[in-house]
Design an enzyme around this catalytic site. Structure first.
Site, PDB file in Angstrom:
ATOM      1  N   CYS A 155      41.370 -23.370  21.418  1.00 14.48           N
ATOM      2  CA  CYS A 155      40.836 -22.633  20.260  1.00 14.48           C
ATOM      3  C   CYS A 155      39.729 -23.379  19.532  1.00 14.48           C
ATOM      4  O   CYS A 155      39.042 -22.786  18.704  1.00 14.48           O
ATOM      5  CB  CYS A 155      41.966 -22.318  19.283  1.00 14.48           C
TER       6      CYS A 155
HETATM    7  N1  CO8 Z   1      58.885  -7.567  18.260  1.00 14.11           N
HETATM    8  C1  CO8 Z   1      59.956  -7.567  17.430  1.00 14.11           C
HETATM    9  N2  CO8 Z   1      60.585  -8.706  17.042  1.00 14.11           N
HETATM   10  C2  CO8 Z   1      60.130  -9.875  17.539  1.00 14.11           C
HETATM   11  C3  CO8 Z   1      59.035  -9.936  18.421  1.00 14.11           C
HETATM   12  C4  CO8 Z   1      58.409  -8.722  18.795  1.00 14.11           C
HETATM   13  N3  CO8 Z   1      57.346  -8.690  19.613  1.00 14.11           N
HETATM   14  N4  CO8 Z   1      58.809 -11.228  18.747  1.00 14.11           N
HETATM   15  C5  CO8 Z   1      59.717 -11.954  18.092  1.00 14.11           C
HETATM   16  N5  CO8 Z   1      60.532 -11.138  17.374  1.00 14.11           N
HETATM   17  C6  CO8 Z   1      61.672 -11.507  16.516  1.00 14.11           C
HETATM   18  C7  CO8 Z   1      62.244 -12.853  16.949  1.00 14.11           C
HETATM   19  O1  CO8 Z   1      63.211 -12.669  17.962  1.00 14.11           O
HETATM   20  C8  CO8 Z   1      62.859 -13.336  15.651  1.00 14.11           C
HETATM   21  O2  CO8 Z   1      64.115 -12.728  15.468  1.00 14.11           O
HETATM   22  P1  CO8 Z   1      65.340 -13.529  14.773  1.00 14.11           P
HETATM   23  O3  CO8 Z   1      64.835 -13.839  13.387  1.00 14.11           O
HETATM   24  O4  CO8 Z   1      66.434 -12.549  14.838  1.00 14.11           O
HETATM   25  O5  CO8 Z   1      65.526 -14.758  15.610  1.00 14.11           O
HETATM   26  C9  CO8 Z   1      61.941 -12.794  14.578  1.00 14.11           C
HETATM   27  O6  CO8 Z   1      61.218 -11.712  15.187  1.00 14.11           O
HETATM   28  C10 CO8 Z   1      60.959 -13.812  14.055  1.00 14.11           C
HETATM   29  O7  CO8 Z   1      60.339 -14.494  15.176  1.00 14.11           O
HETATM   30  P2  CO8 Z   1      59.363 -15.720  15.010  1.00 14.11           P
HETATM   31  O8  CO8 Z   1      59.962 -16.720  14.088  1.00 14.11           O
HETATM   32  O9  CO8 Z   1      58.898 -16.171  16.373  1.00 14.11           O
HETATM   33  O10 CO8 Z   1      58.126 -14.959  14.302  1.00 14.11           O
HETATM   34  P3  CO8 Z   1      56.989 -15.563  13.420  1.00 14.11           P
HETATM   35  O11 CO8 Z   1      57.058 -14.972  12.079  1.00 14.11           O
HETATM   36  O12 CO8 Z   1      56.870 -17.056  13.557  1.00 14.11           O
HETATM   37  O13 CO8 Z   1      55.684 -14.935  14.131  1.00 14.11           O
HETATM   38  C11 CO8 Z   1      53.920 -15.658  15.584  1.00 14.11           C
HETATM   39  C12 CO8 Z   1      55.379 -15.220  15.472  1.00 14.11           C
HETATM   40  C13 CO8 Z   1      53.039 -14.475  15.211  1.00 14.11           C
HETATM   41  C14 CO8 Z   1      53.640 -16.063  17.019  1.00 14.11           C
HETATM   42  C15 CO8 Z   1      53.627 -16.825  14.635  1.00 14.11           C
HETATM   43  O14 CO8 Z   1      54.611 -17.817  14.759  1.00 14.11           O
HETATM   44  C16 CO8 Z   1      52.274 -17.493  14.820  1.00 14.11           C
HETATM   45  O15 CO8 Z   1      51.248 -16.851  14.839  1.00 14.11           O
HETATM   46  N6  CO8 Z   1      52.249 -18.821  14.864  1.00 14.11           N
HETATM   47  C17 CO8 Z   1      51.013 -19.617  14.975  1.00 14.11           C
HETATM   48  C18 CO8 Z   1      50.424 -19.358  16.264  1.00 14.11           C
HETATM   49  C19 CO8 Z   1      49.090 -20.013  16.482  1.00 14.11           C
HETATM   50  O16 CO8 Z   1      48.220 -20.117  15.674  1.00 14.11           O
HETATM   51  N7  CO8 Z   1      48.920 -20.426  17.662  1.00 14.11           N
HETATM   52  C20 CO8 Z   1      47.694 -20.893  18.087  1.00 14.11           C
HETATM   53  C21 CO8 Z   1      47.727 -20.631  19.500  1.00 14.11           C
HETATM   54  S1  CO8 Z   1      46.317 -20.086  20.154  1.00 14.11           S
HETATM   55  C22 CO8 Z   1      45.411 -21.354  20.872  1.00 14.11           C
HETATM   56  O17 CO8 Z   1      45.420 -22.465  20.524  1.00 14.11           O
HETATM   57  C23 CO8 Z   1      44.620 -20.959  22.065  1.00 14.11           C
HETATM   58  C24 CO8 Z   1      45.331 -21.322  23.290  1.00 14.11           C
HETATM   59  C25 CO8 Z   1      44.466 -21.019  24.472  1.00 14.11           C
HETATM   60  C26 CO8 Z   1      44.308 -19.554  24.720  1.00 14.11           C
HETATM   61  C27 CO8 Z   1      45.425 -18.970  25.500  1.00 14.11           C
HETATM   62  C28 CO8 Z   1      45.045 -17.612  26.068  1.00 14.11           C
HETATM   63  C29 CO8 Z   1      46.133 -16.847  26.664  1.00 14.11           C
END
Ligand code: CO8
Length: 372
Positions: A155
């Site tokens: 990124c």
């Molecule tokens: N639908 C419904 N519920 C879901 C889903 C879904 N799709 N996914 C997860 N849940 C549920 C989980 O099971 C969990 O349930 P429970 O509380 O019962 O355990 C609940 O929702 C909450 O889950 P999370 O704690 O995982 O959810 P978050 O609020 O943390 O949100 C995110 C998830 C959106 C992924 C968030 O954590 C996030 O954005 N984090 C930062 C990510 C980031 O910035 N990453 C950078 C990576 S990108 C990068 O560097 C580039 C890499 C190279 C490119 C790659 C290309 C492919």
């Protein structure tokens, strides 16, 4: 010598996928998987899969849709990946093609011609192949003299690329640099993974970097402070690579896709980025009220709101911290450049802005830019 970003370009794929379309396909897959494995699930041998939800995706990430190069097979429950027809060695590669489209716009925006460009840096999360470099293929397609190379910093590739461009200009190895970010991310998304199937989109951006004395573009941003940082983390990882074929028994495992511990990334990257921006503002003696715009990496709206509040000491307005990830999703290094490209109006000469990336590595980079 002062170095400026003197023009930008943006290629947006023609096809887009809404959250509802993506979730509908994913939930069909889940229903099929659970039906096919009914007995094993009942016996406790296989875990049942859960549905995804558009409401969760929008609330947790701010993403409403994403552009992709090849939509149909992503939404085909029997395929769930994009399909790209392999091109002959004589044809322009897909990644070079979208890089050229963005580059042509940036060249026009900076009032340059292809002959003016003497360095091309392709900076992105993945290149379609290792060699010949995408940058050299694009150099030939555009008809530019000089030299080119590819660099990968996930990124932070675009901002690291701009710093490399600025340093080449300062050292005299180039005069006018084209930094291109052709981000074809959909092949690396595991569309069967509920945690990450919604995160990424495809796009290409490009920027022209040059000495202020030669710049005539309508929108120019002078680099007045810059700092990249990296810190190793396995919390965002993909093990795809040229050595996979040497371990055929694991070559198709899910760790070859994008994988992350999203919560940990959130917690660890936010302080890293907030401190980095504060240190660069200190370096050039800027107070929060001096910052007119925050062009932040576009991964998650909650992250951007947090950083915006930390930097400005209050919630930024939508104009102060433009969001494009609702429409484009996470486009890796291109995200902050899309924000700058689409939201460069309304600035006055002397206004200070922040261009900041953060992501896998970890890697982060902050540039303080003065609108010329
Ligand atoms: N639908 C419904 N519920 C879901 C889903 C879904 N799709 N996914 C997860 N849940 C549920 C989980 O099971 C969990 O349930 P429970 O509380 O019962 O355990 C609940 O929702 C909450 O889950 P999370 O704690 O995982 O959810 P978050 O609020 O943390 O949100 C995110 C998830 C959106 C992924 C968030 O954590 C996030 O954005 N984090 C930062 C990510 C980031 O910035 N990453 C950078 C990576 S990108 C990068 O560097 C580039 C890499 C190279 C490119 C790659 C290309 C492919």
């Amino acid at each position: 010598m002062s170095v400026v970003i003197s023009g930008t370009g943006l290629f947006t794929p023609s096809e887009s996928i809404s959250n509802d379309e993506l979730v509908s396909c994913f939930n069909n897959y889940v229903d099929k998987f659970n039906a096919d494995n009914e007995q094993a699930i009942e016996n406790g041998e296989v875990a049942a899969l859960s549905h995804s939800s558009s409401a969760f995706i929008e609330k947790a990430s701010g993403i409403k849709s994403r552009y992709v190069m090849s939509k149909d097979d992503i939404l085909n429950v029997d395929v769930m990946r994009p399909t790209f027809v392999e091109r002959s060695n004589d044809a322009l590669s897909q990644q070079a093609e979208i890089g050229v489209a963005a580059a042509k716009q940036a060249i026009v925006a900076a009032n340059k011609t292809a002959e003016d460009i003497d360095l091309i840096i392709v900076a992105c999360a993945y290149t379609q192949r290792s060699y010949p470099a995408m940058a050299i293929e694009i150099q030939q397609a555009l008809g530019c003299p000089g030299w080119g190379f590819d660099m990968l910093v996930a990124c932070s590739a675009a901002t690291f690329g701009i710093i490399n461009a600025a340093n080449a200009i300062r050292s005299g190895t180039a005069k006018t640099v084209l930094v291109i970010n052709p981000e074809i991310l959909s092949p690396q998304v595991n569309y069967r993974d509920r945690d990450s199937h919604f995160i990424f989109g495809d796009v290409a951006t490009a920027s022209i970097i040059e000495d202020e004395s030669t710049a005539t573009g309508e929108h120019q941003f002078k680099i007045i402070a810059e700092q990249p940082i990296t810190q190793f983390s396995n919390n965002i990882r993909s093990n795809i690579g040229y050595m996979n074929q040497c371990s055929p028994e694991t070559a198709n495992d899910v760790d070859k896709y994008f994988i992350q511990q999203g919560r940990k990334v959130f917690k660890e990257v936010l302080p890293m980025v907030s401190n980095l921006i504060a240190s660069q503002m200190d370096k050039v003696e800027l107070a929060p009220e001096d910052i007119k715009r925050l062009y932040l990496h576009q991964a998650n709206i909650n992250m951007n709101n947090f950083i915006g509040k930390k930097v400005l000491g209050r919630n930024p307005t939508p104009e102060e911290a433009p969001i494009i990830l609702d429409e484009y999703a996470n486009t890796s290094s291109a995200g902050c450049i899309i924000a700058l490209h689409k939201h460069n109006d309304g600035l006055n000469s002397g206004d200070k802005t922040v261009l900041c990336s953060f992501g896998a590595g970890y890697s982060a980079c902050c540039l303080i830019l003065e609108y010329v």
